[in-house]
Scaffold this active site. Structure first.
Site, PDB file in Angstrom:
ATOM      1  N   GLU A 160      85.904 -50.488 102.754  1.00  0.00           N
ATOM      2  CA  GLU A 160      85.751 -50.759 101.328  1.00  0.00           C
ATOM      3  C   GLU A 160      85.535 -49.454 100.573  1.00  0.00           C
ATOM      4  OE1 GLU A 160      84.118 -54.906 100.490  1.00  0.00           O
ATOM      5  OE2 GLU A 160      82.404 -53.754 101.162  1.00  0.00           O
ATOM      6  N   GLY A 166      84.288 -53.946  92.801  1.00  0.00           N
ATOM      7  CA  GLY A 166      83.910 -54.462  91.484  1.00  0.00           C
ATOM      8  C   GLY A 166      84.539 -53.709  90.321  1.00  0.00           C
TER       9      GLY A 166
HETATM   10  P1  PGA Z   1      84.497 -56.971  94.929  1.00  0.00           P
HETATM   11  O1  PGA Z   1      83.350 -56.687  96.020  1.00  0.00           O
HETATM   12  O2  PGA Z   1      85.490 -57.898  95.572  1.00  0.00           O
HETATM   13  O3  PGA Z   1      83.791 -57.583  93.764  1.00  0.00           O
HETATM   14  O4  PGA Z   1      85.122 -55.664  94.590  1.00  0.00           O
HETATM   15  C1  PGA Z   1      83.666 -56.491  97.368  1.00  0.00           C
HETATM   16  C2  PGA Z   1      82.424 -56.197  98.140  1.00  0.00           C
HETATM   17  O5  PGA Z   1      81.503 -55.590  97.595  1.00  0.00           O
HETATM   18  O6  PGA Z   1      82.309 -56.566  99.320  1.00  0.00           O
END
Ligand code: PGA
Length: 248
Positions: A160, A166
């Site tokens: 990630e 986000g």
């Molecule tokens: P997001 O978060 O899909 O809102 O970008 C992913 C995560 O933090 O695991």
């Protein structure tokens, strides 16, 4: 391998909201679904989720076995609720709560010693990406964390990039595919043949609209989904899209 989708609810949902979500969700048989729920919901959700073929997992745990650690939750406490899996080292733990690679190594080791499965989250910051340091950063995060892990089947990796979480920004699926190949090499170096079977998920602004472009890639085994997992209609649409990829 069926694609794995993990919903990360973060600090969201009351009991009523969670029950209604679980009542309505329909999990396609071609998709493995897990929900990382807040601690307050774990004990009550395990059974209703199991009936829907969903595994309830934790978002975090503490590295020590037990003791004077106010506000923390141990692996043993999770197992006591029949929660067998936890996220470890999520970007928000690293950046908001300042967890270091060393803290994460200890947590991962504890989870493994207790016989749990851990989803180890790794990823570079924007600054590291701009300097071209993403592979190096990830390699460091993975190798420091898995020191002491013997069984490859006790871990999943979630890649990630911090800047994609986000933010509604995502790397190109091809770029993620390439990074996952690099992660696979690290895992094979460490676990040899067994490293081939460790699932590697992508996370960061995954939505019903872009999920197919990611899970279509050969090296992407699934996704960790934050905001797009909160509203059931969106998450259901995302799961249905993954199902279509699995059937093709
Ligand atoms: P997001 O978060 O899909 O809102 O970008 C992913 C995560 O933090 O695991």
């Amino acid at each position: 391998m069926n694609k794995i989708i993990i919903a990360n609810w973060k600090m969201h949902k009351t009991r009523e909201e969670a029950f209604s979500y679980l009542e309505q969700i329909s999990v396609p048989s071609e998709v493995v679904v897990k929900i990382a729920a807040p601690f307050t919901l774990l004990s009550e959700l395990v059974i209703p989720a199991h009936k829907k073929q969903i595994e309830i997992i934790a978002q975090n745990m503490y590295a020590e076995k037990q003791g004077a650690f106010t506000g923390e939750v141990s692996a043993m406490m999770l197992k006591d609720l029949s929660v067998q899996t936890t996220l470890i080292g999520h970007s928000e733990r690293r950046h908001i709560f300042h967890e270091t690679n060393e803290d994460i190594q200890k947590k991962l080791e504890r989870a493994i010693v207790e016989g749990m499965h851990a989803v180890l989250c790794v990823g570079e910051t924007l600054e590291q990406r701009e300097k071209g340091l993403e592979k190096e950063t990830i390699e460091q995060q993975i190798s420091s964390a898995i020191e002491g892990v013997v069984q490859a089947d006790q871990i999943t990796i979630a890649y990630e990039p911090v800047w994609a979480i986000g933010s509604n920004k995502t790397p190109e699926p091809e770029t993620v595919n390439d990074i996952h190949a690099h992660i696979r090499q690290i895992l094979e170096k460490y676990f040899l043949e067994d490293g081939k079977n460790i699932p590697i998920l992508y996370g960061g602004s995954v939505s019903q609209d872009n999920i197919v472009s990611f899970v279509d890639m050969p090296n992407i085994d699934g996704a960790l989904v934050g905001s797009a997992s909160l509203a059931l209609e969106k998450f259901q649409a995302l799961l249905n899209n993954v199902k279509d990829v699995s059937i093709c």
